[in-house]
Design a protein around this motif. Structure first.
Motif, mmCIF file in Angstrom:
data_model
loop_
_atom_site.group_PDB
_atom_site.id
_atom_site.type_symbol
_atom_site.label_atom_id
_atom_site.label_comp_id
_atom_site.label_asym_id
_atom_site.label_seq_id
_atom_site.Cartn_x
_atom_site.Cartn_y
_atom_site.Cartn_z
ATOM 1 N N GLY A 68 0.796 -1.219 0.000
ATOM 2 C CA GLY A 68 0.000 0.000 0.000
ATOM 3 C C GLY A 68 0.832 1.274 0.000
ATOM 4 N N PHE A 69 0.344 2.239 -0.755
ATOM 5 C CA PHE A 69 0.951 3.574 -0.799
ATOM 6 C C PHE A 69 -0.141 4.597 -0.529
ATOM 7 N N ASP A 70 0.231 5.715 0.103
ATOM 8 C CA ASP A 70 -0.723 6.789 0.348
ATOM 9 C C ASP A 70 -1.294 7.299 -0.966
ATOM 10 N N ASP A 71 -2.459 7.924 -0.893
ATOM 11 C CA ASP A 71 -3.185 8.417 -2.068
ATOM 12 C C ASP A 71 -2.850 9.895 -2.297
ATOM 13 N N PRO A 72 -1.958 10.202 -3.260
ATOM 14 C CA PRO A 72 -1.556 11.597 -3.476
ATOM 15 C C PRO A 72 -2.709 12.559 -3.768
ATOM 16 N N PRO A 73 -3.684 12.217 -4.628
ATOM 17 C CA PRO A 73 -4.769 13.168 -4.859
ATOM 18 C C PRO A 73 -5.545 13.511 -3.585
ATOM 19 N N LYS A 74 -5.767 12.512 -2.757
ATOM 20 C CA LYS A 74 -6.484 12.748 -1.493
ATOM 21 C C LYS A 74 -5.649 13.645 -0.572
ATOM 22 N N MET A 75 -4.355 13.345 -0.456
ATOM 23 C CA MET A 75 -3.486 14.153 0.406
ATOM 24 C C MET A 75 -3.395 15.588 -0.118
ATOM 25 N N ALA A 76 -3.272 15.756 -1.439
ATOM 26 C CA ALA A 76 -3.169 17.090 -2.029
ATOM 27 C C ALA A 76 -4.454 17.887 -1.812
ATOM 28 N N LYS A 77 -5.580 17.212 -1.928
ATOM 29 C CA LYS A 77 -6.869 17.884 -1.711
ATOM 30 C C LYS A 77 -6.969 18.388 -0.274
ATOM 31 N N GLU A 78 -6.559 17.565 0.675
ATOM 32 C CA GLU A 78 -6.590 17.975 2.084
ATOM 33 C C GLU A 78 -5.665 19.171 2.315
ATOM 34 N N LEU A 79 -4.493 19.148 1.688
ATOM 35 C CA LEU A 79 -3.571 20.275 1.807
ATOM 36 C C LEU A 79 -4.153 21.544 1.172
ATOM 37 N N ALA A 80 -4.783 21.396 0.023
ATOM 38 C CA ALA A 80 -5.385 22.540 -0.661
ATOM 39 C C ALA A 80 -6.456 23.187 0.215
ATOM 40 N N GLU A 81 -7.217 22.366 0.899
ATOM 41 C CA GLU A 81 -8.268 22.873 1.792
ATOM 42 C C GLU A 81 -7.679 23.639 2.970
ATOM 43 N N GLN A 82 -6.412 23.351 3.265
ATOM 44 C CA GLN A 82 -5.713 24.057 4.349
ATOM 45 C C GLN A 82 -4.922 25.248 3.815
ATOM 46 N N GLY A 83 -5.039 25.511 2.513
ATOM 47 C CA GLY A 83 -4.376 26.668 1.925
ATOM 48 C C GLY A 83 -2.972 26.418 1.406
ATOM 49 N N ALA A 84 -2.612 25.169 1.229
ATOM 50 C CA ALA A 84 -1.266 24.838 0.743
ATOM 51 C C ALA A 84 -1.103 25.278 -0.716
ATOM 52 N N SER A 85 0.131 25.585 -1.066
ATOM 53 C CA SER A 85 0.442 25.983 -2.441
ATOM 54 C C SER A 85 0.383 24.769 -3.370
ATOM 55 N N GLN A 86 0.347 25.042 -4.664
ATOM 56 C CA GLN A 86 0.380 23.969 -5.665
ATOM 57 C C GLN A 86 1.654 23.137 -5.511
ATOM 58 N N GLU A 87 2.762 23.800 -5.219
ATOM 59 C CA GLU A 87 4.040 23.102 -5.043
ATOM 60 C C GLU A 87 3.989 22.161 -3.844
ATOM 61 N N GLN A 88 3.380 22.613 -2.746
ATOM 62 C CA GLN A 88 3.250 21.760 -1.562
ATOM 63 C C GLN A 88 2.349 20.560 -1.867
ATOM 64 N N GLN A 89 1.328 20.798 -2.670
ATOM 65 C CA GLN A 89 0.443 19.703 -3.054
ATOM 66 C C GLN A 89 1.195 18.691 -3.929
ATOM 67 N N LEU A 90 2.017 19.187 -4.845
ATOM 68 C CA LEU A 90 2.797 18.286 -5.703
ATOM 69 C C LEU A 90 3.792 17.452 -4.897
#
Length: 148
Positions: free
Chosen positions: A103-125
């Motif tokens: 198993g590996f973490d789900d990047p789209p899910k993690m990026a979405k959660e970060l985006a909701e917290q105001g993370a930059s596109q780079e942090q999401q990537l």
């Protein structure tokens, strides 16, 4: 003359993790493994997965999201499920096909959660990059790690 190991990476939508795993395997182990990837559903190819793989020198832009049913006629030796949902709902494979869960973490899910917290596109990537690198490390252990 021995034939190559036929390995299928399986995840829910065949959009990100399994696509990265197929790309890495083709890039690093194509001489010993015939690799495929599929999903229990098809969600299309994730553009961020394509982007971070390109950063690492692996082009998966021509990949397409494929359904597991497309592989019924191929004698797969090993199926590697890369997400919990795919592992839990993994379809039946013939007895001579080994199923392994990594198993590996789900990047789209993690990026979405970060985006909701105001993370930059780079942090999401960075979520995608982290998982990309974890998948690469796993692929480097192939085929011995799935044959034990």
């Amino acid at each position: 003359m021995s034939s190559k190991l036929k390995l299928l990476f399986l995840c829910t939508g065949n959009s990100c993790r399994s696509q990265m795993a197929e790309g890495w395997t083709r890039h690093l182990k194509g001489d010993v493994i015939d690799v495929y990837s599929a999903g229990i559903e098809t969600h299309g190819l994730n553009p961020n997965a394509v982007k971070v793989m390109a950063e690492a020198g692996v082009d998966i832009s021509s990949h397409r999201s494929q359904h597991i049913d497309e592989f019924k006629e191929i004698a797969i030796d090993v199926v590697v499920t890369v997400c919990g949902h795919a592992h839990e709902t993994c379809p039946y494979f013939p007895a001579n096909c080994k199923v392994v869960h990594v198993g590996f973490d789900d990047p789209p899910k993690m990026a979405k959660e970060l985006a909701e917290q105001g993370a930059s596109q780079e942090q999401q990537l960075d979520c995608y990059r982290t998982v990309r690198d974890q998948i690469k490390a796993f692929v480097e252990t192939l085929p011995s790690s799935v044959m034990e």
